[in-house]
Write a protein that holds these residues in place. Structure first.
Motif, PDB file in Angstrom:
ATOM      1  N   PHE A  15     -71.112  61.368  91.509  1.00 15.71           N
ATOM      2  CA  PHE A  15     -71.804  60.795  90.348  1.00 15.71           C
ATOM      3  C   PHE A  15     -72.318  59.388  90.617  1.00 15.71           C
ATOM      4  O   PHE A  15     -72.751  58.705  89.708  1.00 15.71           O
ATOM      5  CB  PHE A  15     -70.901  60.812  89.099  1.00 15.71           C
ATOM      6  CG  PHE A  15     -69.547  60.198  89.296  1.00 15.71           C
ATOM      7  CD1 PHE A  15     -69.382  58.826  89.276  1.00 15.71           C
ATOM      8  CD2 PHE A  15     -68.447  61.003  89.486  1.00 15.71           C
ATOM      9  CE1 PHE A  15     -68.133  58.266  89.452  1.00 15.71           C
ATOM     10  CE2 PHE A  15     -67.181  60.448  89.659  1.00 15.71           C
ATOM     11  CZ  PHE A  15     -67.026  59.077  89.644  1.00 15.71           C
ATOM     12  N   HIS A  16     -72.262  58.933  91.887  1.00  9.58           N
ATOM     13  CA  HIS A  16     -72.854  57.632  92.194  1.00  9.58           C
ATOM     14  C   HIS A  16     -73.657  57.721  93.480  1.00  9.58           C
ATOM     15  O   HIS A  16     -73.678  58.760  94.161  1.00  9.58           O
ATOM     16  CB  HIS A  16     -71.805  56.525  92.250  1.00  9.58           C
ATOM     17  CG  HIS A  16     -70.723  56.723  93.276  1.00  9.58           C
ATOM     18  ND1 HIS A  16     -70.985  56.913  94.616  1.00  9.58           N
ATOM     19  CD2 HIS A  16     -69.372  56.730  93.158  1.00  9.58           C
ATOM     20  CE1 HIS A  16     -69.862  57.022  95.279  1.00  9.58           C
ATOM     21  NE2 HIS A  16     -68.857  56.931  94.414  1.00  9.58           N
ATOM     22  N   ALA A  17     -74.314  56.620  93.842  1.00  7.38           N
ATOM     23  CA  ALA A  17     -75.286  56.644  94.933  1.00  7.38           C
ATOM     24  C   ALA A  17     -74.652  56.941  96.285  1.00  7.38           C
ATOM     25  O   ALA A  17     -75.251  57.654  97.106  1.00  7.38           O
ATOM     26  CB  ALA A  17     -76.036  55.309  94.988  1.00  7.38           C
ATOM     27  N   HIS A  18     -73.460  56.411  96.543  1.00 10.76           N
ATOM     28  CA  HIS A  18     -72.867  56.609  97.867  1.00 10.76           C
ATOM     29  C   HIS A  18     -72.552  58.078  98.118  1.00 10.76           C
ATOM     30  O   HIS A  18     -72.924  58.641  99.148  1.00 10.76           O
ATOM     31  CB  HIS A  18     -71.600  55.754  97.986  1.00 10.76           C
ATOM     32  CG  HIS A  18     -71.170  55.516  99.408  1.00 10.76           C
ATOM     33  ND1 HIS A  18     -70.206  54.589  99.755  1.00 10.76           N
ATOM     34  CD2 HIS A  18     -71.564  56.090 100.573  1.00 10.76           C
ATOM     35  CE1 HIS A  18     -70.036  54.603 101.067  1.00 10.76           C
ATOM     36  NE2 HIS A  18     -70.842  55.505 101.585  1.00 10.76           N
ATOM     37  N   GLY A  19     -71.849  58.704  97.193  1.00 13.18           N
ATOM     38  CA  GLY A  19     -71.461  60.091  97.390  1.00 13.18           C
ATOM     39  C   GLY A  19     -72.608  61.072  97.278  1.00 13.18           C
ATOM     40  O   GLY A  19     -72.730  62.010  98.074  1.00 13.18           O
ATOM     41  N   LEU A  20     -73.470  60.878  96.281  1.00 13.04           N
ATOM     42  CA  LEU A  20     -74.559  61.824  96.033  1.00 13.04           C
ATOM     43  C   LEU A  20     -75.769  61.574  96.920  1.00 13.04           C
ATOM     44  O   LEU A  20     -76.224  62.472  97.635  1.00 13.04           O
ATOM     45  CB  LEU A  20     -74.979  61.748  94.557  1.00 13.04           C
ATOM     46  CG  LEU A  20     -76.136  62.658  94.144  1.00 13.04           C
ATOM     47  CD1 LEU A  20     -75.765  64.125  94.320  1.00 13.04           C
ATOM     48  CD2 LEU A  20     -76.553  62.378  92.702  1.00 13.04           C
ATOM     49  N   VAL A  21     -76.295  60.351  96.885  1.00  9.15           N
ATOM     50  CA  VAL A  21     -77.552  60.071  97.593  1.00  9.15           C
ATOM     51  C   VAL A  21     -77.308  59.911  99.089  1.00  9.15           C
ATOM     52  O   VAL A  21     -77.900  60.619  99.913  1.00  9.15           O
ATOM     53  CB  VAL A  21     -78.243  58.829  97.010  1.00  9.15           C
ATOM     54  CG1 VAL A  21     -79.550  58.563  97.760  1.00  9.15           C
ATOM     55  CG2 VAL A  21     -78.527  59.033  95.520  1.00  9.15           C
ATOM     56  N   PHE A  22     -76.439  58.965  99.481  1.00 11.87           N
ATOM     57  CA  PHE A  22     -76.200  58.737 100.903  1.00 11.87           C
ATOM     58  C   PHE A  22     -75.472  59.920 101.543  1.00 11.87           C
ATOM     59  O   PHE A  22     -75.802  60.347 102.641  1.00 11.87           O
ATOM     60  CB  PHE A  22     -75.378  57.465 101.119  1.00 11.87           C
ATOM     61  CG  PHE A  22     -76.064  56.208 100.667  1.00 11.87           C
ATOM     62  CD1 PHE A  22     -77.410  56.183 100.360  1.00 11.87           C
ATOM     63  CD2 PHE A  22     -75.343  55.034 100.532  1.00 11.87           C
ATOM     64  CE1 PHE A  22     -78.036  55.026  99.929  1.00 11.87           C
ATOM     65  CE2 PHE A  22     -75.953  53.861 100.114  1.00 11.87           C
ATOM     66  CZ  PHE A  22     -77.300  53.862  99.811  1.00 11.87           C
ATOM     67  N   GLY A  23     -74.438  60.427 100.860  1.00  8.62           N
ATOM     68  CA  GLY A  23     -73.619  61.479 101.442  1.00  8.62           C
ATOM     69  C   GLY A  23     -74.287  62.833 101.437  1.00  8.62           C
ATOM     70  O   GLY A  23     -74.648  63.368 102.489  1.00  8.62           O
ATOM     71  N   LEU A  24     -74.486  63.406 100.247  1.00  4.97           N
ATOM     72  CA  LEU A  24     -75.061  64.753 100.144  1.00  4.97           C
ATOM     73  C   LEU A  24     -76.529  64.778 100.555  1.00  4.97           C
ATOM     74  O   LEU A  24     -76.926  65.496 101.478  1.00  4.97           O
ATOM     75  CB  LEU A  24     -74.893  65.275  98.714  1.00  4.97           C
ATOM     76  CG  LEU A  24     -75.591  66.604  98.397  1.00  4.97           C
ATOM     77  CD1 LEU A  24     -75.107  67.710  99.328  1.00  4.97           C
ATOM     78  CD2 LEU A  24     -75.389  66.985  96.937  1.00  4.97           C
TER      79      LEU A  24
END
Length: 244
Positions: A198-207
């Protein structure tokens, strides 16, 4: 006068999903999906969105529960051209009411449909069951203006009510391409992380970053040192995303 030309991302955002090639795309527990299977799942999800009456440009909120269907929901919604709003499952009723009133989603997706339906009775909540028998549609991603809204990520609300940061495909692609170049990520890599979506690190950068690079994402929905160590030892070339 200095003139700047807006960066336009490569279309689609995730080339190996749009034109699947061999190789693992996603690992989560015992589930391993290659890029062709991931494309199949996203195509099936898109059909479910169309059946629900949603079209490119509509808004969908997605509860970021730690489930495979959540990942498929995010990729499927992005591929369908929907403006996607991640929801933290830990939101209190006041914070949730503020975000829903501000973002005004047309529908909500949840891997735990029955549990979340009562939290938002005024907005349709749907679930999705992936079937490997689904038929892949050609050209998975909807053509869209790269500068149209793609994501609305809400801030933590430390100094006031959470604010929706609007990101376009151009924003996301430019950021990810910079990271891919700086960190030399490629299809040979496995990106391991246990961060929430639900935040940029996990969703955008990670996934999204793993898929943009054509790499494999090994997602550990509940962080544990033992699971992270095992994941890192299994891949030939691993990258770990984590927060100290």
């Amino acid at each position: 006068m200095l003139q700047c030309r807006a960066m336009t991302p490569v279309t689609p955002l995730f080339p190996r999903i749009d034109s699947p090639s061999p190789g693992a795309a996603l690992r989560m527990g015992d589930d391993v999906l290659d890029y062709a299977t991931l494309a199949t799942a996203c195509a099936a999800f898109r059909r479910s969105l169309a059946e629900a009456g949603l079209a490119s440009g509509d808004r969908i909120a997605i509860w970021a529960h730690p489930e495979l269907d959540t990942i498929l929901g995010f990729i499927g919604a992005i591929s369908a051209g929907l403006v996607t709003i991640p929801l933290n499952p830990g939101l209190g009723e006041k914070e949730l009411a503020h975000i829903l009133d501000d973002a005004k989603p047309d529908a909500i997706f949840s891997a735990y449909e029955a549990d979340d339906r009562a939290r938002t009775p005024e907005i349709p909540v749907s679930g999705f069951a992936f079937s490997a028998d689904s038929i892949v549609t050609p050209r998975l991603f909807v053509e869209r203006d790269p500068h149209d809204p793609m994501l609305v990520l809400y801030t933590s609300g430390t100094t006031g009510a959470p604010k929706g940061a609007v990101l376009s495909a151009a924003n996301v692609a430019a950021t990810l391409d910079g990271l891919i170049d700086a960190w030399a990520l490629s299809s040979r890599d496995t990106i391991v992380h246990g961060l929430p979506l639900f935040h940029a690190h996990g969703l955008v950068f990670g996934l999204f970053g793993a898929l943009r690079a054509g790499a494999c994402l090994h997602w550990i929905p509940k962080f544990s040192p033992e699971e992270v160590a095992r994941a890192l030892s299994e891949a030939e070339s691993s990258v770990l995303y984590a927060v100290p």
